[in-house]
Design a protein around this motif. Sequence first.
Motif, short mmCIF file in Angstrom:
data_model
loop_
_atom_site.label_atom_id
_atom_site.label_comp_id
_atom_site.label_asym_id
_atom_site.label_seq_id
_atom_site.Cartn_x
_atom_site.Cartn_y
_atom_site.Cartn_z
N LEU A 273 19.45 11.75 -91.89
CA LEU A 273 20.47 12.19 -92.83
C LEU A 273 19.99 12.02 -94.26
CD1 LEU A 273 23.63 10.50 -91.25
CD2 LEU A 273 22.89 12.88 -90.97
N PRO A 274 20.36 12.92 -95.17
CA PRO A 274 20.10 12.66 -96.59
C PRO A 274 20.73 11.33 -96.98
CG PRO A 274 20.84 14.92 -96.25
CD PRO A 274 21.02 14.21 -94.93
N PRO A 275 20.11 10.59 -97.89
CA PRO A 275 20.58 9.23 -98.18
C PRO A 275 22.06 9.11 -98.50
CG PRO A 275 18.42 9.54 -99.13
CD PRO A 275 18.83 10.87 -98.58
N LYS A 276 22.61 10.00 -99.32
CA LYS A 276 24.03 9.87 -99.67
C LYS A 276 24.93 10.17 -98.46
CE LYS A 276 24.15 10.29 -104.68
NZ LYS A 276 24.78 10.98 -105.84
N GLN A 277 24.52 11.13 -97.62
CA GLN A 277 25.29 11.38 -96.39
C GLN A 277 25.20 10.17 -95.47
OE1 GLN A 277 24.60 14.99 -94.21
NE2 GLN A 277 24.52 16.26 -96.06
N ARG A 278 24.03 9.57 -95.41
CA ARG A 278 23.85 8.37 -94.59
C ARG A 278 24.79 7.27 -95.04
NH1 ARG A 278 17.83 6.28 -94.71
NH2 ARG A 278 17.60 8.55 -94.68
N ALA A 279 24.84 7.04 -96.35
CA ALA A 279 25.74 6.02 -96.89
C ALA A 279 27.19 6.36 -96.58
CB ALA A 279 25.53 5.89 -98.39
N THR A 280 27.56 7.62 -96.75
CA THR A 280 28.94 8.04 -96.51
C THR A 280 29.34 7.81 -95.07
OG1 THR A 280 28.85 9.71 -98.26
CG2 THR A 280 30.53 10.00 -96.55
N LEU A 281 28.48 8.18 -94.13
CA LEU A 281 28.81 8.02 -92.72
C LEU A 281 28.93 6.55 -92.34
CD1 LEU A 281 27.83 10.05 -89.70
CD2 LEU A 281 27.29 7.61 -89.62
N VAL A 282 28.00 5.72 -92.80
CA VAL A 282 28.06 4.30 -92.45
C VAL A 282 29.29 3.65 -93.07
CG1 VAL A 282 26.88 2.08 -92.64
CG2 VAL A 282 25.56 4.13 -92.14
N LEU A 283 29.55 3.96 -94.32
CA LEU A 283 30.71 3.37 -94.98
C LEU A 283 32.02 3.79 -94.31
CD1 LEU A 283 29.58 3.90 -98.68
CD2 LEU A 283 29.93 1.67 -97.57
N ARG A 284 32.13 5.04 -93.92
CA ARG A 284 33.37 5.53 -93.33
C ARG A 284 33.49 5.15 -91.85
NH1 ARG A 284 36.28 9.76 -94.99
NH2 ARG A 284 37.69 8.87 -93.43
N ASP A 285 32.48 5.53 -91.04
CA ASP A 285 32.62 5.41 -89.58
C ASP A 285 32.26 4.04 -89.04
OD1 ASP A 285 33.43 8.00 -89.59
OD2 ASP A 285 31.67 8.84 -88.60
N VAL A 286 31.46 3.28 -89.77
CA VAL A 286 31.06 1.96 -89.28
C VAL A 286 31.84 0.85 -89.97
CG1 VAL A 286 29.14 0.33 -89.02
CG2 VAL A 286 28.74 2.79 -88.69
N LEU A 287 31.95 0.95 -91.29
CA LEU A 287 32.53 -0.15 -92.07
C LEU A 287 33.99 0.07 -92.43
CD1 LEU A 287 29.45 -0.80 -94.36
CD2 LEU A 287 30.18 -2.15 -92.39
N GLY A 288 34.54 1.24 -92.15
CA GLY A 288 35.97 1.46 -92.31
C GLY A 288 36.45 1.69 -93.72
N PHE A 289 35.57 2.10 -94.64
CA PHE A 289 36.01 2.44 -95.98
C PHE A 289 36.84 3.73 -95.95
CE2 PHE A 289 32.92 -0.66 -97.08
CZ PHE A 289 33.11 -1.02 -98.41
N SER A 290 37.78 3.84 -96.84
CA SER A 290 38.59 5.06 -96.93
C SER A 290 37.82 6.15 -97.66
CB SER A 290 39.90 4.77 -97.67
OG SER A 290 39.63 4.52 -99.05
N ALA A 291 38.31 7.39 -97.52
CA ALA A 291 37.69 8.51 -98.23
C ALA A 291 37.75 8.29 -99.73
CB ALA A 291 38.37 9.82 -97.84
N ARG A 292 38.86 7.78 -100.23
CA ARG A 292 38.99 7.51 -101.66
C ARG A 292 37.99 6.46 -102.12
NH1 ARG A 292 39.41 9.63 -105.99
NH2 ARG A 292 41.21 10.83 -105.21
N GLU A 293 37.82 5.39 -101.34
CA GLU A 293 36.87 4.35 -101.71
C GLU A 293 35.45 4.90 -101.77
OE1 GLU A 293 38.50 0.09 -100.11
OE2 GLU A 293 38.07 1.60 -98.57
N VAL A 294 35.08 5.73 -100.78
CA VAL A 294 33.73 6.29 -100.76
C VAL A 294 33.55 7.26 -101.92
CG1 VAL A 294 32.11 7.70 -99.44
CG2 VAL A 294 33.45 5.94 -98.29
#
Length: 344
Positions: free
Chosen positions: A153-174
């Motif tokens: 994954l491109p780095p920013k997409q990678r960060a977005t997926l991990v933050l959302r799907d693994v760590l439970g951050f909200s869309a607004r937080e990301v």
Amino acid sequence: MVAVTGRRLARLGAEGERVRDGAADSAMDRLEGYRRELTGYCYRMLGSYTEAEDAVQETLVRAWRNIDRFEGRSSLRSWVYRIATNVCLDALASGRRRALPMDLTGPSDGGTPPASPEDAALWVEPCPSGDPESSATTSESIRLAFVAALQHLPPKQRATLVLRDVLGFSAREVADLHGSSVAAANSALQRARTTLAGRRGGTDGERPQPSDSILRVLAERYATAFSRYDMEELNMLLHVDATLCLPPYVKWMRGVPDIQVWLTGPAVGCRGSRLIPVMANGAPAFGQYRPRTDGVGYTPWALQVIDFSGDRITGITAFRDTERLFPLFGLPDHLDEDAGVPAR
């Protein structure tokens, strides 16, 4: 009056220093409390446990130096993750994508030895123990195959997926973390999910995962069979499409016949090895010690990370960089000749 005021200011100044020192200690304690989960995040981002530890240390240093700038408009956790994300993005901008052998080439014949080893910086590294978070969902997200897939994954997409799907951050937080809109953050997440599903073949979720008790039994059976070099038992444990890969070599094999040819051919020197159990990437793993050529004791040979599905082994990844990995996993630098064979 002047003297009294001066003494009072001095006293207040001393008290203020103690308050500031206490606040600083409290802030540092709070920041340090994120170290473990940040390590899991940076490991998924970078594919390297040692680089992840360095990234977390840099994150905490930056956070500590800039704690006075934290205005409380987001949670402290979100603020720290913003720093960690920037540290990881900086690191990824100057390096190449890490991988496993099957990401680079097709399977090879089990009867041929590997070519020369590749640079250690090419490979996804194993992570000691399990996942820094303790849920079943995040446990799957620390597995070697998942971490390797993330590297596509491109780095920013990678960060977005991990933050959302693994760590439970909200869309607004990301979105706030990336300085983007919620719509852009959601779009990045959908693209990342689509790419990841394609890389993983859509099969991981369909494979039943054994319970902890069954996993222990299967791991013990494997250790016993490998130490005794019992090919019949090993073949029974291997899934028909099981893989064996050998970083830092590009070589990897798929299927029981080629794995057996490898073990009884180029790798026959592993006969009589001793396996010491550890945990890596939330899965059973073993420090493999091969018999010394002089017959006196055993020498470090590989860190084997084993993936199971149901009651079968679906993958064995044997990392040969024992000089660096064995200390990381608390494994000894040799075994004496009286090291026991696991009982049946």
